[in-house]
Design a protein around this motif. Structure first.
Motif, PDB file in Angstrom:
ATOM      1  N   ILE A  97       0.822  -1.263  -0.076  1.00 18.49           N
ATOM      2  CA  ILE A  97       0.040  -0.059  -0.141  1.00 18.49           C
ATOM      3  C   ILE A  97       0.822   1.084   0.097  1.00 18.49           C
ATOM      4  O   ILE A  97       1.549   1.583   0.880  1.00 18.49           O
ATOM      5  N   LEU A 100      -2.869   6.110   0.630  1.00 17.63           N
ATOM      6  CA  LEU A 100      -4.230   6.082   1.040  1.00 17.63           C
ATOM      7  C   LEU A 100      -4.782   7.370   1.128  1.00 17.63           C
ATOM      8  O   LEU A 100      -5.678   7.815   1.600  1.00 17.63           O
ATOM      9  N   THR A 108     -11.807   8.679  -2.018  1.00 18.40           N
ATOM     10  CA  THR A 108     -11.302   7.741  -0.969  1.00 18.40           C
ATOM     11  C   THR A 108     -10.520   6.711  -2.081  1.00 18.40           C
ATOM     12  O   THR A 108     -11.152   6.220  -2.886  1.00 18.40           O
ATOM     13  N   ILE A 110      -6.904   3.843  -2.968  1.00 26.86           N
ATOM     14  CA  ILE A 110      -5.819   3.295  -2.675  1.00 26.86           C
ATOM     15  C   ILE A 110      -4.826   3.218  -3.884  1.00 26.86           C
ATOM     16  O   ILE A 110      -5.290   2.867  -4.974  1.00 26.86           O
ATOM     17  N   HIS A 128     -11.814   2.472   3.079  1.00 34.36           N
ATOM     18  CA  HIS A 128     -10.563   1.441   3.298  1.00 34.36           C
ATOM     19  C   HIS A 128     -11.209   0.304   4.016  1.00 34.36           C
ATOM     20  O   HIS A 128     -11.791   0.525   5.216  1.00 34.36           O
ATOM     21  N   GLY A 145     -10.901  -2.482   0.591  1.00 39.83           N
ATOM     22  CA  GLY A 145     -11.923  -1.597   0.533  1.00 39.83           C
ATOM     23  C   GLY A 145     -13.288  -2.017   0.444  1.00 39.83           C
ATOM     24  O   GLY A 145     -13.410  -3.186   0.131  1.00 39.83           O
TER      25      GLY A 145
END
Length: 181
Positions: A97, A100, A108, A110, A128, A145
């Motif tokens: 990851i 974020l 929102t 990733i 998430h 998510g």
């Protein structure tokens, strides 16, 4: 002046004084990404086929929205996978990851660094997975998510925008549709 009133006044004064003299909190620094894991991922080959990242969606239900016109003269750098709000979103590959941090277009989001150093972009998420953080190593098929319609998709039906970038974060966009078929 009553004893109780003086006590309350003194308590308030101490609270205000304490708040004014407490050192301000430093903004938290982002967690550095694990460079050894990134090097290992970059040495791996990019898979030729990726699983569909949205629970319950089959290949026959995908629509290739790559290159479609978007606002401000942009073209669509990914595909939209329609699904009800809250549907689980899984990682298409193992990876780290990378970010974020949300943005105006994706809401929102990733960003995940996968094999060959490719960046996988999951946008318009409702949320998430609880506990997910930058620097986490996730496996292919791991919950990351939930489908939503955040960012510039707030007036559209819930969906996952899935993008694939081969030359770094936001660079070298390629159509993910053929990888998901």
């Amino acid at each position: 002046m009553s004893r109780y009133f003086r006590y309350c006044l003194l308590t308030c004064f101490i609270a205000v004084l304490s708040a004014c003299t407490t050192a301000p909190k430093k903004p938290s620094q982002p967690t550095p990404l694990p460079q050894n894991d990134i090097l290992k991922l970059k040495a791996m080959s990019m898979p030729k086929h990726l699983p569909i990242p949205v629970e319950g969606v089959k290949a026959k239900n995908l629509t290739d929205t790559w290159g479609a016109s978007r606002s401000s003269g942009r073209t669509h750098e990914g595909i939209d996978i329609m699904a009800p709000r809250g549907t689980k979103v899984y990682s298409t590959t193992e990876g780290i990851i990378a970010s974020l941090k949300g943005n105006n277009l994706g809401g929102t989001v990733i960003w995940l660094i996968g094999p060959s150093g490719a960046y996988h972009y999951y946008a318009h998420l409702n949320d998430h997975r609880r506990g997910l953080k930058e620097g986490d190593y996730v496996k292919r098929g791991e919950l990351i998510g939930y489908v939503g319609n955040t960012g510039n998709a707030r007036h559209t039906a819930p969906h996952l925008h899935y993008g694939l970038y081969l030359n770094g974060k936001g660079r070298g966009a390629v159509n993910p549709y053929p990888y998901l078929r």
